[in-house]
Scaffold this motif. Sequence first.
Motif, PDB file in Angstrom:
ATOM      1  N   GLU A   1       0.827  -1.215   0.000  1.00 18.21           N
ATOM      2  CA  GLU A   1       0.000   0.000   0.000  1.00 18.21           C
ATOM      3  C   GLU A   1       0.858   1.261   0.000  1.00 18.21           C
ATOM      4  OE1 GLU A   1      -2.453  -0.719   3.453  1.00 18.21           O
ATOM      5  OE2 GLU A   1      -4.145  -1.270   2.165  1.00 18.21           O
ATOM      6  N   GLY A   2       2.083   1.162   0.486  1.00 19.10           N
ATOM      7  CA  GLY A   2       2.969   2.311   0.556  1.00 19.10           C
ATOM      8  C   GLY A   2       3.769   2.591  -0.703  1.00 19.10           C
ATOM      9  N   VAL A   3       3.680   1.723  -1.703  1.00 18.33           N
ATOM     10  CA  VAL A   3       4.400   1.972  -2.958  1.00 18.33           C
ATOM     11  C   VAL A   3       3.724   3.154  -3.651  1.00 18.33           C
ATOM     12  CG1 VAL A   3       5.119   1.024  -5.183  1.00 18.33           C
ATOM     13  CG2 VAL A   3       5.013  -0.480  -3.175  1.00 18.33           C
ATOM     14  N   PRO A   4       4.481   4.204  -3.946  1.00 19.32           N
ATOM     15  CA  PRO A   4       3.869   5.398  -4.533  1.00 19.32           C
ATOM     16  C   PRO A   4       3.297   5.138  -5.937  1.00 19.32           C
ATOM     17  CG  PRO A   4       6.085   5.869  -3.718  1.00 19.32           C
ATOM     18  CD  PRO A   4       5.913   4.381  -3.687  1.00 19.32           C
ATOM     19  N   PRO A   5       2.242   5.847  -6.301  1.00 17.61           N
ATOM     20  CA  PRO A   5       1.711   5.755  -7.666  1.00 17.61           C
ATOM     21  C   PRO A   5       2.817   6.067  -8.683  1.00 17.61           C
ATOM     22  CG  PRO A   5       0.218   6.996  -6.278  1.00 17.61           C
ATOM     23  CD  PRO A   5       1.482   6.785  -5.483  1.00 17.61           C
ATOM     24  N   GLY A   6       2.817   5.337  -9.773  1.00 16.72           N
ATOM     25  CA  GLY A   6       3.814   5.539 -10.818  1.00 16.72           C
ATOM     26  C   GLY A   6       5.126   4.833 -10.564  1.00 16.72           C
TER      27      GLY A   6
ATOM     28  N   HIS B   1      -4.326 -12.580  -1.197  1.00 17.68           N
ATOM     29  CA  HIS B   1      -4.859 -11.483  -0.387  1.00 17.68           C
ATOM     30  C   HIS B   1      -4.642 -10.092  -0.987  1.00 17.68           C
ATOM     31  CE1 HIS B   1      -5.179 -14.482   2.808  1.00 17.68           C
ATOM     32  NE2 HIS B   1      -3.930 -14.806   2.559  1.00 17.68           N
ATOM     33  N   GLY B   2      -4.013  -9.992  -2.134  1.00 22.28           N
ATOM     34  CA  GLY B   2      -3.597  -8.696  -2.658  1.00 22.28           C
ATOM     35  C   GLY B   2      -4.605  -7.931  -3.483  1.00 22.28           C
ATOM     36  N   GLY B   3      -5.804  -8.431  -3.636  1.00 21.65           N
ATOM     37  CA  GLY B   3      -6.793  -7.757  -4.472  1.00 21.65           C
ATOM     38  C   GLY B   3      -7.188  -6.371  -4.009  1.00 21.65           C
ATOM     39  N   GLY B   4      -7.049  -6.086  -2.716  1.00 22.50           N
ATOM     40  CA  GLY B   4      -7.465  -4.797  -2.182  1.00 22.50           C
ATOM     41  C   GLY B   4      -6.355  -3.761  -2.086  1.00 22.50           C
ATOM     42  N   VAL B   5      -5.158  -4.117  -2.535  1.00 18.43           N
ATOM     43  CA  VAL B   5      -4.024  -3.194  -2.522  1.00 18.43           C
ATOM     44  C   VAL B   5      -3.559  -3.005  -3.968  1.00 18.43           C
ATOM     45  CG1 VAL B   5      -3.324  -3.853  -0.180  1.00 18.43           C
ATOM     46  CG2 VAL B   5      -2.309  -5.021  -2.144  1.00 18.43           C
ATOM     47  N   PRO B   6      -2.698  -2.018  -4.234  1.00 18.74           N
ATOM     48  CA  PRO B   6      -2.238  -1.798  -5.617  1.00 18.74           C
ATOM     49  C   PRO B   6      -1.264  -2.892  -6.071  1.00 18.74           C
ATOM     50  CG  PRO B   6      -1.178  -0.243  -4.127  1.00 18.74           C
ATOM     51  CD  PRO B   6      -2.185  -0.996  -3.316  1.00 18.74           C
ATOM     52  N   TRP B   7      -1.812  -4.068  -6.342  1.00 16.30           N
ATOM     53  CA  TRP B   7      -1.042  -5.265  -6.702  1.00 16.30           C
ATOM     54  C   TRP B   7      -0.173  -5.051  -7.924  1.00 16.30           C
ATOM     55  CZ3 TRP B   7      -2.279  -6.569 -11.587  1.00 16.30           C
ATOM     56  CH2 TRP B   7      -3.534  -6.161 -12.061  1.00 16.30           C
TER      57      TRP B   7
ATOM     58  N   GLY C   1      10.802  -6.570 -14.376  1.00 23.25           N
ATOM     59  CA  GLY C   1       9.757  -5.613 -14.722  1.00 23.25           C
ATOM     60  C   GLY C   1       8.518  -6.222 -15.340  1.00 23.25           C
ATOM     61  N   SER C   2       8.490  -7.533 -15.453  1.00 23.45           N
ATOM     62  CA  SER C   2       7.339  -8.180 -16.077  1.00 23.45           C
ATOM     63  C   SER C   2       6.327  -8.634 -15.033  1.00 23.45           C
ATOM     64  CB  SER C   2       7.792  -9.374 -16.915  1.00 23.45           C
ATOM     65  OG  SER C   2       8.306 -10.402 -16.093  1.00 23.45           O
ATOM     66  N   LEU C   3       5.119  -8.857 -15.499  1.00 24.58           N
ATOM     67  CA  LEU C   3       4.035  -9.400 -14.697  1.00 24.58           C
ATOM     68  C   LEU C   3       3.619 -10.735 -15.295  1.00 24.58           C
ATOM     69  CD1 LEU C   3       1.669  -6.344 -14.289  1.00 24.58           C
ATOM     70  CD2 LEU C   3       2.670  -7.662 -12.439  1.00 24.58           C
ATOM     71  N   PRO C   4       2.945 -11.559 -14.512  1.00 23.90           N
ATOM     72  CA  PRO C   4       2.383 -12.762 -15.126  1.00 23.90           C
ATOM     73  C   PRO C   4       1.446 -12.352 -16.266  1.00 23.90           C
ATOM     74  CG  PRO C   4       2.213 -12.873 -12.740  1.00 23.90           C
ATOM     75  CD  PRO C   4       2.675 -11.486 -13.092  1.00 23.90           C
ATOM     76  N   PRO C   5       1.426 -13.114 -17.361  1.00 23.62           N
ATOM     77  CA  PRO C   5       0.581 -12.748 -18.510  1.00 23.62           C
ATOM     78  C   PRO C   5      -0.877 -12.478 -18.148  1.00 23.62           C
ATOM     79  CG  PRO C   5       2.016 -14.568 -19.096  1.00 23.62           C
ATOM     80  CD  PRO C   5       2.195 -14.326 -17.612  1.00 23.62           C
ATOM     81  N   SER C   6      -1.402 -13.162 -17.152  1.00 23.94           N
ATOM     82  CA  SER C   6      -2.802 -12.970 -16.780  1.00 23.94           C
ATOM     83  C   SER C   6      -3.067 -11.583 -16.194  1.00 23.94           C
ATOM     84  CB  SER C   6      -3.220 -14.037 -15.768  1.00 23.94           C
ATOM     85  OG  SER C   6      -2.436 -13.935 -14.588  1.00 23.94           O
ATOM     86  N   HIS C   7      -2.023 -10.874 -15.764  1.00 25.22           N
ATOM     87  CA  HIS C   7      -2.191  -9.550 -15.180  1.00 25.22           C
ATOM     88  C   HIS C   7      -1.816  -8.417 -16.135  1.00 25.22           C
ATOM     89  CE1 HIS C   7      -1.602 -11.868 -11.323  1.00 25.22           C
ATOM     90  NE2 HIS C   7      -2.751 -11.284 -11.157  1.00 25.22           N
TER      91      HIS C   7
ATOM     92  N   ARG D   1      -4.665  -5.708 -17.427  1.00 24.26           N
ATOM     93  CA  ARG D   1      -5.231  -4.911 -16.333  1.00 24.26           C
ATOM     94  C   ARG D   1      -4.179  -4.003 -15.711  1.00 24.26           C
ATOM     95  NH1 ARG D   1      -7.482  -8.979 -12.437  1.00 24.26           N
ATOM     96  NH2 ARG D   1      -7.629  -7.169 -11.081  1.00 24.26           N
ATOM     97  N   ALA D   2      -2.971  -4.533 -15.525  1.00 25.78           N
ATOM     98  CA  ALA D   2      -1.903  -3.738 -14.922  1.00 25.78           C
ATOM     99  C   ALA D   2      -1.520  -2.574 -15.831  1.00 25.78           C
ATOM    100  CB  ALA D   2      -0.695  -4.611 -14.635  1.00 25.78           C
ATOM    101  N   ARG D   3      -1.467  -2.820 -17.142  1.00 29.19           N
ATOM    102  CA  ARG D   3      -1.077  -1.776 -18.088  1.00 29.19           C
ATOM    103  C   ARG D   3      -1.983  -0.555 -17.973  1.00 29.19           C
ATOM    104  NH1 ARG D   3       2.492  -1.545 -21.705  1.00 29.19           N
ATOM    105  NH2 ARG D   3       2.396  -0.270 -23.557  1.00 29.19           N
ATOM    106  N   GLU D   4      -3.270  -0.766 -17.772  1.00 33.27           N
ATOM    107  CA  GLU D   4      -4.207   0.346 -17.595  1.00 33.27           C
ATOM    108  C   GLU D   4      -3.812   1.191 -16.377  1.00 33.27           C
ATOM    109  OE1 GLU D   4      -8.231  -1.103 -17.406  1.00 33.27           O
ATOM    110  OE2 GLU D   4      -7.925  -2.378 -19.170  1.00 33.27           O
ATOM    111  N   HIS D   5      -3.471   0.530 -15.286  1.00 35.69           N
ATOM    112  CA  HIS D   5      -3.042   1.242 -14.079  1.00 35.69           C
ATOM    113  C   HIS D   5      -1.740   2.006 -14.334  1.00 35.69           C
ATOM    114  CE1 HIS D   5      -6.047  -0.375 -11.345  1.00 35.69           C
ATOM    115  NE2 HIS D   5      -5.803  -1.591 -11.805  1.00 35.69           N
TER     116      HIS D   5
END
Length: 107
Positions: free
Chosen positions: A17-22, A48-54, A62-68, A71-75
């Motif tokens: 939750e403390g990771v700054p936006p961007g 448990h991470g659905g309620g935080v900026p996962w 710098g990569s995410l699992p393909p399933s994310h 959605r992550a790119r929009e953020h």
Amino acid sequence: MTPDQEEYVERVLTLVEGVPPGRVTTYGAVAAVVGGGPRRVGTVMSLHGGGVPWWRVVRADGSLPPSHDERAREHYLDEGTPLRRAGVDMAGAFWDPGEPDDHRQGP
């Protein structure tokens, strides 16, 4: 879940939750602060991470699992996170949760 497990989950989620936006951090960087290893942090985030900026926690490259990815790119675009073709530009976006507050607020 035992009290120790609950406390660990809470520590991971609070840090995320403390990771700054961007900005982003890595599973390993989170683990270096809260203990355990990157896989344990990943398990906490997946369960448990659905309620935080996962989306602000990525693999070291710098990569995410393909399933994310979509959605992550929009953020990332909304937050102005530095990107590269295959994911997050770690040189421009990495936030170290182990650094003092005055050193981790960005470029």
